[in-house]
Motif scaffolding. Sequence first.
Motif, mmCIF file in Angstrom:
data_model
loop_
_atom_site.group_PDB
_atom_site.id
_atom_site.type_symbol
_atom_site.label_atom_id
_atom_site.label_comp_id
_atom_site.label_asym_id
_atom_site.label_seq_id
_atom_site.Cartn_x
_atom_site.Cartn_y
_atom_site.Cartn_z
ATOM 1 N N GLY A 32 -12.744 9.837 -5.059
ATOM 2 C CA GLY A 32 -12.481 11.072 -4.339
ATOM 3 C C GLY A 32 -12.618 12.309 -5.203
ATOM 4 O O GLY A 32 -12.225 13.405 -4.792
ATOM 5 N N ALA A 33 -13.186 12.153 -6.397
ATOM 6 C CA ALA A 33 -13.349 13.291 -7.304
ATOM 7 C C ALA A 33 -14.405 14.258 -6.778
ATOM 8 O O ALA A 33 -15.321 13.869 -6.052
ATOM 9 C CB ALA A 33 -13.738 12.798 -8.697
ATOM 10 N N THR A 34 -14.280 15.521 -7.147
ATOM 11 C CA THR A 34 -15.307 16.511 -6.856
ATOM 12 C C THR A 34 -16.289 16.558 -8.028
ATOM 13 O O THR A 34 -15.940 16.217 -9.160
ATOM 14 C CB THR A 34 -14.701 17.906 -6.642
ATOM 15 O OG1 THR A 34 -14.001 18.298 -7.838
ATOM 16 C CG2 THR A 34 -13.743 17.899 -5.463
ATOM 17 N N ILE A 35 -17.522 16.971 -7.748
ATOM 18 C CA ILE A 35 -18.571 17.021 -8.767
ATOM 19 C C ILE A 35 -19.038 18.452 -8.955
ATOM 20 O O ILE A 35 -19.305 19.161 -7.980
ATOM 21 C CB ILE A 35 -19.778 16.150 -8.361
ATOM 22 C CG1 ILE A 35 -19.358 14.682 -8.198
ATOM 23 C CG2 ILE A 35 -20.891 16.255 -9.411
ATOM 24 C CD1 ILE A 35 -20.460 13.809 -7.640
ATOM 25 N N THR A 36 -19.142 18.869 -10.209
ATOM 26 C CA THR A 36 -19.732 20.154 -10.542
ATOM 27 C C THR A 36 -20.976 19.903 -11.384
ATOM 28 O O THR A 36 -20.908 19.217 -12.410
ATOM 29 C CB THR A 36 -18.764 21.054 -11.329
ATOM 30 O OG1 THR A 36 -17.625 21.348 -10.526
ATOM 31 C CG2 THR A 36 -19.440 22.356 -11.737
ATOM 32 N N ALA A 37 -22.120 20.422 -10.938
ATOM 33 C CA ALA A 37 -23.364 20.342 -11.703
ATOM 34 C C ALA A 37 -23.563 21.672 -12.418
ATOM 35 O O ALA A 37 -23.644 22.723 -11.779
ATOM 36 C CB ALA A 37 -24.537 20.044 -10.783
ATOM 37 N N LEU A 38 -23.611 21.627 -13.733
ATOM 38 C CA LEU A 38 -23.747 22.831 -14.550
ATOM 39 C C LEU A 38 -25.179 22.944 -15.052
ATOM 40 O O LEU A 38 -25.625 22.146 -15.883
ATOM 41 C CB LEU A 38 -22.771 22.782 -15.726
ATOM 42 C CG LEU A 38 -22.801 23.961 -16.701
ATOM 43 C CD1 LEU A 38 -22.399 25.255 -15.992
ATOM 44 C CD2 LEU A 38 -21.872 23.689 -17.885
ATOM 45 N N TYR A 75 -24.880 8.195 -1.360
ATOM 46 C CA TYR A 75 -23.424 8.203 -1.483
ATOM 47 C C TYR A 75 -22.845 9.226 -0.506
ATOM 48 O O TYR A 75 -22.379 10.294 -0.907
ATOM 49 C CB TYR A 75 -23.009 8.523 -2.921
ATOM 50 C CG TYR A 75 -23.458 7.493 -3.920
ATOM 51 C CD1 TYR A 75 -22.704 6.346 -4.152
ATOM 52 C CD2 TYR A 75 -24.658 7.645 -4.614
ATOM 53 C CE1 TYR A 75 -23.129 5.379 -5.051
ATOM 54 C CE2 TYR A 75 -25.090 6.685 -5.514
ATOM 55 C CZ TYR A 75 -24.316 5.559 -5.727
ATOM 56 O OH TYR A 75 -24.742 4.612 -6.621
ATOM 57 N N PRO A 76 -22.877 8.893 0.791
ATOM 58 C CA PRO A 76 -22.436 9.867 1.809
ATOM 59 C C PRO A 76 -20.952 10.211 1.736
ATOM 60 O O PRO A 76 -20.525 11.206 2.317
ATOM 61 C CB PRO A 76 -22.773 9.166 3.134
ATOM 62 C CG PRO A 76 -22.818 7.706 2.791
ATOM 63 C CD PRO A 76 -23.344 7.639 1.394
ATOM 64 N N LYS A 77 -20.164 9.401 1.024
ATOM 65 C CA LYS A 77 -18.730 9.656 0.945
ATOM 66 C C LYS A 77 -18.379 10.820 0.032
ATOM 67 O O LYS A 77 -17.270 11.343 0.110
ATOM 68 C CB LYS A 77 -17.981 8.404 0.479
ATOM 69 C CG LYS A 77 -17.972 7.265 1.484
ATOM 70 C CD LYS A 77 -17.138 6.107 0.953
ATOM 71 C CE LYS A 77 -17.101 4.946 1.928
ATOM 72 N NZ LYS A 77 -16.291 3.819 1.415
ATOM 73 N N ILE A 78 -19.304 11.195 -0.848
ATOM 74 C CA ILE A 78 -18.969 12.272 -1.772
ATOM 75 C C ILE A 78 -18.953 13.603 -1.020
ATOM 76 O O ILE A 78 -19.668 13.798 -0.036
ATOM 77 C CB ILE A 78 -19.953 12.356 -2.960
ATOM 78 C CG1 ILE A 78 -21.361 12.751 -2.497
ATOM 79 C CG2 ILE A 78 -19.975 11.060 -3.727
ATOM 80 C CD1 ILE A 78 -22.312 13.048 -3.627
ATOM 81 N N GLY A 79 -18.121 14.505 -1.490
ATOM 82 C CA GLY A 79 -18.032 15.815 -0.860
ATOM 83 C C GLY A 79 -19.128 16.744 -1.367
ATOM 84 O O GLY A 79 -20.122 16.308 -1.965
#
Length: 286
Positions: A32-38, A75-79
């Motif tokens: 359930g973690a959020t992802i940040t792409a830098l 991975y459709p579950k990711i936000g």
Amino acid sequence: MLTFKKILIPFDDQAVSKGALTYAAMIASQTGATITALFLADPKDYQSKSDFDQFLKTMVDEQIKPKLEEVKLSYPKIGKVDLQVRGLTKPVYRHVLDYAKENQIDFIVTRSHGQPKTEDWEDHLNATNAYKVVLEAMCPVFTFTTIPTSPRLKNILVPLDLSEGSLYKMPLAIELAKQFGSAIHLLSSSLDHTEHEDLQLQLQEVAADLKKRDIKTVIYPIEKIELSDAILHHTDKGQVDLVTIMSRPSFRWTDLWLSPLAKQVLANSKVPILSVRSNKPLQIGL
């Protein structure tokens, strides 16, 4: 449950960045973690600010966003993936470390060093951004060298020696095993045969704890070889999906180094490495 909720991936225009996003999405889909792409780019490479801005817009619209959408299909579950675009004003690794600290990032996923020539792998590793992030990051760092086709975390290798802090990686390995239904593979070896009895006792104690937690456990026989060689032997055979090693805290620059065995594994493993931070200022083993 895993405590980390924010995953950071340094992102560029190379295909291997998609690998970082894929691994991050795999982890986020379970935690359930959020992802940040830098995304970082150097404005000095462009003649004007408008040229730089146009480059960034093109990269975002034609390269980065399509990659994000492609991974989200798997991975459709990711936000929502948060995309942060920054001009390069300092070394890449320092951007990553500063962003992670300022934004309370819990987990970093980054490509590693690539494939150096055999004879210069250590010098090559020392100069990479990934190595410097592993050394200084306050959180666990997940590094990889090859683009995953079917990423999974079904088999986690936990190497243990008798050094202080070797067991610090167990809590995170246990939580990952719970989340992904993984088996934990326990590995110890030493050139010093007088250590074998203590190593075997340690393996049995750890295995007993894992059994109480209903985690499938594999124990490998102790061999009279360097632990790093034993680890690479198992990664070469494709028996495991992830290896955990220890990193160390940053105090003075002279303190920033991994043990030679850990460095060898980080440079040569064919499967991803999860570097877990130690809270001790002294050099530690694997």
